[in-house]
Design an enzyme around this catalytic site. Structure first.
Site, PDB file in Angstrom:
ATOM      1  CB  CYS A 113     -72.550   9.838  36.228  1.00 35.39           C
ATOM      2  SG  CYS A 113     -70.468  10.114  36.900  1.00 35.39           S
ATOM      3  CG  HIS A 238     -73.896  13.320  34.006  1.00 34.01           C
ATOM      4  ND1 HIS A 238     -73.558  13.957  35.881  1.00 34.01           N
ATOM      5  CD2 HIS A 238     -72.640  12.667  33.847  1.00 34.01           C
ATOM      6  CE1 HIS A 238     -72.376  13.802  36.116  1.00 34.01           C
ATOM      7  NE2 HIS A 238     -71.577  13.072  34.800  1.00 34.01           N
ATOM      8  CG  ASN A 268     -69.010  14.545  36.048  1.00 37.18           C
ATOM      9  OD1 ASN A 268     -70.262  14.637  36.723  1.00 37.18           O
ATOM     10  ND2 ASN A 268     -68.305  14.302  34.895  1.00 37.18           N
TER      11      ASN A 268
END
Ligand code: ACO
Length: 311
Positions: A113, A238, A268
């Site tokens: 990520c 994030h 996500n």
């Protein structure tokens, strides 16, 4: 150290949208649980789209918006964990899809990520010695291919999507710092050739790590650059879980509006989450020259990174 200017941005989401209520029809879950634990209301899921097609579309939008000659792009990086092919790279195929000049440094970056921010720092450095003016940095994920749709504790959290950012070097500030811990058990996905290639995660462990990683990323970079939250226009985290971001926000009372969030719409999207945020902000005219932005991300590895940039 040269900085970067964001020239333009683009994003691409699949057509198909899956709400929390859609999940509750096939899984032992419900909208209330998902929203209260994560902030997510829905997410996109590929049907006909792929990691490559979304990345290509997001990249094309960024190039078209900028109105530049695509052959002036010397660096083309794609951050992804879910490429269509292990090889050739997604980036190399985008070069072909977009009909770009062969003289381009095109490759993929695997950093979970944090991938987009790692790619941004890499592109910034490569541009310094490139004969060409621009770099295209893309985050694209088709996570639905590695999700176990019978595991309610992971499949509701993630979504598919892509974001692209076209940059050029500038004389403004850019600073990046990153950390790595080499942990497999908290969050992993086996590589090709194994059985059951699915994302596996210990949610609680990742949650605790995420909070401290984001806090450390923000704090260390602010200390290094001798700035405070007061000096920043945005602190972009994030988008993994609204609760994680709210936890971090509490450390900076009065600055809540700097923590832009869009997780409720997308879930996500891993390496695509930060470029999608940047594209939304850009679309709303909220990215202006001279602004100071801190981006922080964490991911499997466990790894984490922060990037400070002046636009
Ligand atoms: N619906 C209903 N119940 C559920 C669901 C669901 N979708 N998922 C889990 N549960 C249940 C569990 O089975 C458990 O039940 P039990 O008590 O009977 O055993 C209960 O809910 C509590 O489970 P927890 O895992 O303790 O729930 P928690 O409050 O920790 O929330 C979550 C879980 C949302 C995954 C949280 O831990 C989290 O967000 N962790 C971080 C995840 C993350 O950031 N991942 C990304 C990492 S990096 C990257 O982006 C790849």
């Amino acid at each position: 150290m040269k900085g970067i200017k964001i020239v333009s941005t683009g994003r691409c989401l699949p057509e198909r949208y899956i709400s929390n209520d859609d999940f509750s029809k096939v899984l032992d879950t419900n909208d209330e649980w998902i929203r209260s634990r994560t902030g997510i209301k829905g997410r996109y899921k590929c049907q006909d789209e792929t990691c490559l097609s979304m990345a290509t579309t997001a990249a094309k939008k960024a190039i078209d918006k900028a109105g530049i000659d695509k052959n002036e792009i010397g660096v083309l990086l794609v951050a992804t964990q879910t490429p269509d092919y292990i090889f050739p790279s997604t980036a190399s195929l985008i070069q072909k899809n977009l009909g770009m000049d062969e003289e381009v440094m095109a490759f993929d970056i695997s950093a979970a990520c944090t991938g987009f921010l790692m790619a941004l720092g890499t592109a910034r450095g490569l541009l310094e010695t490139s004969a060409k003016k621009y770099a295209l940095v893309i985050g694209s994920e088709e996570l639905s291919r590695i999700l176990d749709y019978e595991d309610r504790s992971t499949c509701v959290l993630f979504g598919d999507g892509a974001g692209a950012v076209l940059i050029e070097n500038s004389n403004k500030e850019f600073y990046q710092k990153a950390w790595s811990r080499g942990n497999v058990s908290a969050l992993n996905c086996l590589g090709p050739g194994y059985d059951n290639i699915k994302l596996s995660m210990k949610g609680n462990e990742v949650f605790k790590f995420a909070v401290t990683a984001l806090e450390q990323g923000i704090q260390e970079i602010m200390t290094q650059k001798k700035i405070t939250m007061e000096d920043l226009d945005y602190c972009i985290c994030h988008q993994a879980n609204e609760r994680i971001i709210r936890h971090v926000m509490k450390k900076y009372p009065g600055h809540e509006d700097k923590f832009y969030m869009n997780i409720e719409k997308y879930g996500n999207t891993s390496a695509a989450s930060i470029p999608i945020v940047l594209d939304e902000l850009n679309e709303m005219g909220k990215l202006r020259e001279g602004m100071k932005i801190l981006c922080v991300a964490f991911g499997a590895g466990l790894i984490w990174t922060g990037v400070y940039l002046e636009l």
